[in-house]
Design an enzyme around this catalytic site. Structure first.
Site, mmCIF file in Angstrom:
data_model
loop_
_atom_site.group_PDB
_atom_site.id
_atom_site.type_symbol
_atom_site.label_atom_id
_atom_site.label_comp_id
_atom_site.label_asym_id
_atom_site.label_seq_id
_atom_site.Cartn_x
_atom_site.Cartn_y
_atom_site.Cartn_z
ATOM 1 C CG HIS A 184 -5.612 -2.484 -0.041
ATOM 2 N ND1 HIS A 184 -4.947 -1.893 -1.092
ATOM 3 C CD2 HIS A 184 -4.992 -2.035 1.093
ATOM 4 C CE1 HIS A 184 -3.975 -1.124 -0.625
ATOM 5 N NE2 HIS A 184 -3.983 -1.197 0.692
ATOM 6 C CG ASP A 189 -6.712 -2.245 -4.043
ATOM 7 O OD1 ASP A 189 -7.408 -1.731 -3.159
ATOM 8 O OD2 ASP A 189 -5.479 -2.307 -3.993
ATOM 9 C CB SER A 246 -0.970 -0.042 1.183
ATOM 10 O OG SER A 246 -1.972 0.926 1.058
#
Length: 803
Positions: free
Chosen positions: A778, A744, A671
């Site tokens: 994610h 995601d 991330s």
């Protein structure tokens, strides 16, 4: 259609020399696989009196088949339209009950075949436990009798769990308020088959609104219809004998809160119009209080569509917010309104005002207290004591106050005034316990309350318990954990008079287990659980927290792992892996504080590099990467230079110990850590390669702020452009492994970010490999994808770092 178990791997260098390859799922080498493929210990939930515990078991990973289900993405939701529950739920597959005083685990009988359990909820008297079970066609409500360890189904598969937990206990321990699918529910529309009747049109009123880039928004009229259909429920009262009585006819129920005395129910419903730019929590809503028979008492709040909001993390909407029942009163509502119109840019002596409103709401609300900063929470105690807190992000300031709820409009008495990121000065959190209404309130013994603190210090972590006197406003230390070879977490004070405390103790090699400690008796420790270490193969690795400084004097730290048997005298020069995630601070003192504990159980998982300590690498995990902006300077004004300084300091520190070949160093992150990785490879020559997972690389695609950046692109274009690896792709010459989940769901980190960055690198001749993991969001959850990810990283590091 079932997913073909094949990955699309795009690359302009590769293990086989092609630009693209069709590759079936692979598994990592044995030393990594032995750690990754383990059996997860059960989760533990205890009743209030600490007589029974519930052991919940689940698989270590999901499977691709779990992810390959039908899914609707609507207004921030991801739901299964067939079963009417979130498509991201991680299910429990078995339950056991155990008396805490015994070691015998009792298998729960009567469970459904192939259980898919979620939404576990103890009854107020701790004798029953509700849970949902998801069948192939929907969600059922079940109840577990704790004493007999027997489970019974209460409803058919008609429970609507699309908005989360679908049921609540009434105070009588016999009745449950349940959201059910309407009997006349219409079938969902198939957006792929149904032809549109017109174009999609959106308007702007001309008002400024700084919204983040939210995923999974409504896109068209069919989405609107499907959203309304999916979240609409009928409310039923269901008795433990299975009798169901309609309480409220169908509506878009989004919040059901029963008053502490059980005589009122506050129901919040979603209203129209819907939005295509913000998620459902910013849709219009109406909140009405009813009595226990369903008679409407009062509309207590109406919130319009909230697409327009001022800039800044302290911005809030106008009107009543944070509305909830006061825990220590039978039926009193508390809520907050902004005194600065919700705009942090407006000057105001007081930002928020807290109100109280007694049922049946025939009188006007009264002001409880006004706060100079944004309201952040309240812990109720009794008629004379409550603790309220406020905060301000720009200064990282947080304050706590003592108030007297019986004195409306009072000036609060300041208890603490501190930097929220200054962990060394954290006084701890006030302990709570359940009252006669089954609600948590301050644990009070005459004029005393109790605080449990994490206990971070310069010398290490030593959790503590303090007694706080509300008359003298002074602390008395009751207990400090003295472990230097273990980590002790103070969970809950069970008996304030005898000193009985529930704790969890772990070490580098000892799995976290629960104990009762008597803080008034030295060495009085009674074990409750005895979970074993599933990672025996790394029990002999060296683990320590190292502290070092970057060149401007800021203190940094990281957890350093060395392979088992590494000779610290001969000091073989090994490759180094650094895993990190940047964090923003407003002052150097807070940035230099460490919350790492070398005695924390070593739990290798896909989100770190710890696996590779078994393959002859040195690993610096959770390396500190502070980004500091003091005074009027924003942290991101010097983002790149501080990133490089952090990385250089970490490498220098491990190199000074004599353990590494500094020409063989890799950096990785997930991330915002992926964003960090790409920037470090672009703007420094410190690394041989990098691994970036599920990142965002073009900040112009998140133009109204990202991470901790409050300014928009047009206010700080140089910051956005300089910080964007995509804008500097021509400078990137270091091998980079890019990984992203195909689905995601995180704001700003669309899969498109990795795809476009890879295309830029490919077009400019940079060495890069892109791996898109099918069906993953994610965070990654499917066993096939995770094991393949570990194989990809292993192959990449062996080629571009180790060899």
């Amino acid at each position: 259609m079932k997913l073909k178990v094949t990955l699309l791997l795009l690359l302009n260098f590769g293990f086989f020399g092609f630009a693209q390859e069709n590759l079936t799922y692979q598994k990592p080498s044995k030393s990594i696989l032995d750690l990754a493929d383990y059996e997860r210990a059960p989760s533990v939930s205890m009743d209030t009196k600490k007589e029974y515990m519930l052991l919940s078991y689940r698989n270590t990973y999901k499977t691709l088949d779990d992810l390959n289900q039908e899914e609707l993405r609507l207004a921030g939701l991801r739901i299964n339209p067939v079963t009417n529950i979130s498509s991201t739920v991680t299910y429990i597959n078995n339950l056991k009950v155990r008396k805490i005083s015994s070691t015998d685990e009792i298998q729960v009988t009567g469970l459904p075949d192939n259980p898919k359990i979620s939404n576990v909820l103890w009854s107020p008297n701790d004798k029953k436990i509700l849970f949902s079970h998801t069948t192939k066609s929907g969600v059922e409500l079940w109840v577990l009798d704790v004493a007999t360890a027997k489970a019974t189904r209460l409803t058919e598969a008609t429970v609507n769990a699309n908005l989360g937990n679908p049921f609540n206990w009434f105070l009588d321990n016999e009745t449950i308020l349940v959201k059910m699918l309407p009997k006349n529910r219409q079938p969902l529309l198939d957006s792929k088959k149904d032809l549109p009747t017109g174009p999609i049109v959106s308007n702007t009123s001309g008002e400024k609104s700084q919204n983040r880039t939210y995923p999974d928004m409504l896109k068209n009229k069919n989405d609107e219809i499907n959203f309304e259909n999916s979240v609409t429920s009928e409310l039923y009262k269901v008795n433990l004998n299975g009798t169901a009585t309609l309480f409220k006819e169908a509506s878009m129920f989004a919040g059901e809160r029963i008053s502490p005395d059980g005589n009122y129910i506050m129901l919040t419903t979603i209203q129209k119009p819907f939005s295509y730019v913000v998620p459902l929590n910013r849709f219009p809503s109406k909140t009405i209080v009813y009595d226990i028979r369903g008679k409407e008492i009062k509309t207590v709040n109406e919130v319009p569509l909230n697409e327009i909001i001022p800039k800044g993390f302290m911005a809030v909407r106008k009107g009543k917010r944070e509305m909830s029942w006061r825990n220590d009163k039978p039926a009193t509502l508390a809520y907050v309104t902004a005194l600065d119109e919700g705009n942090p840019a407006n000057k105001a002596d007081f930002r928020d005002e807290v109100f109280l409103w007694d049922a049946p709401f025939t009188n006007d609300p009264i002001t409880l207290v006004k706060l100079p900063q944004r309201f952040s929470g309240i812990t109720w105690g009794n008629d004379n004591i409550a603790i309220v807190s406020d905060e301000w992000y720009d200064t990282r300031n947080v304050k706590t106050y003592l108030i007297n709820p019986s004195t409306p409009g009072q000036e609060p008495k300041l208890l603490t005034d501190r930097n929220s990121q200054d962990v060394y000065s954290d006084p701890g959190t006030f302990e709570t316990r359940k009252n006669e209404y089954n609600k948590y309130v301050l644990a009070l013994e005459k004029d005393n309350a109790y605080r449990i603190g994490e206990g971070y210090t310069k010398e290490g972590q030593f959790p503590f318990i303090d007694e706080f006197n509300f008359k003298t406003l002074k602390n008395k230390r009751l207990y400090t954990s003295s472990y230097k070879d273990k980590k002790e977490d103070l969970i809950e004070i069970e008996d304030f008079k005898t000193g009985k405390v529930l704790v969890q103790i772990q070490s580098k090699n000892d799995y976290p287990n629960y104990y009762f400690r008597n803080i008034k008796k030295q060495n009085s420790l009674t074990p409750i659980t005895a979970f074993k270490n599933p990672f025996e193969s790394i029990k002999n690795v060296s683990k320590e927290v190292i502290k070092y400084k970057r060149k401007d004097g800021v203190e940094l730290s990281g957890t350093l792992y060395l392979p088992a048997g590494y000779d610290k005298v001969k000091k073989e020069k090994l490759p180094l892996l650094i895993w990190a995630y940047p964090a923003e601070y407003k002052d150097k003192n807070s940035a230099g504080q460490s919350t790492q504990n070398p005695n924390e159980f070593t739990f290798p998982y896909y989100g770190s590099f710890v696996y590779w300590v078994t393959k002859g690498y040195v690993v610096l995990d959770d390396a500190a990467f502070p980004i500091i902006g003091e005074g009027t300077t924003e942290p991101n004004d010097n983002f790149i230079s501080q990133l490089v300084d952090n990385a250089e300091a970490a490498i220098n520190a491990v190199d000074a110990l004599g353990y590494i070949n500094r020409k063989k160093v890799a950096i990785g992150g997930h991330s915002y850590g992926a964003f960090m990785t790409a920037n470090l490879l672009t703007h420094s020559n410190l690394f041989a390669c990098g691994i970036a997972r599920s990142g965002a690389y073009n900040r112009t695609l998140t133009p109204f702020g990202f991470q901790s950046e409050q300014r928009n692109y047009w206010e700080a274009p140089e910051v956005y452009n300089t910080m964007s690896p995509f804008m500097n792709a021509d400078k990137m010459k270091t091998p980079l492994l890019l990984v992203h989940g195909e689905a995601d769901n995180n704001p700003g980190t669309f899969t498109l970010q990795t795809e476009r960055y890879f295309q830029a690198l490919k077009g400019l001749g940079a060495p890069a490999r892109m791996v898109i993991l099918p069906k993953e969001a994610h965070g990654y959850v499917a066993k096939e994808n995770i094991l393949h990810l570990l194989w990809e990283q292993d192959q990449f590091l062996e080629k571009y770092l180790k060899n």
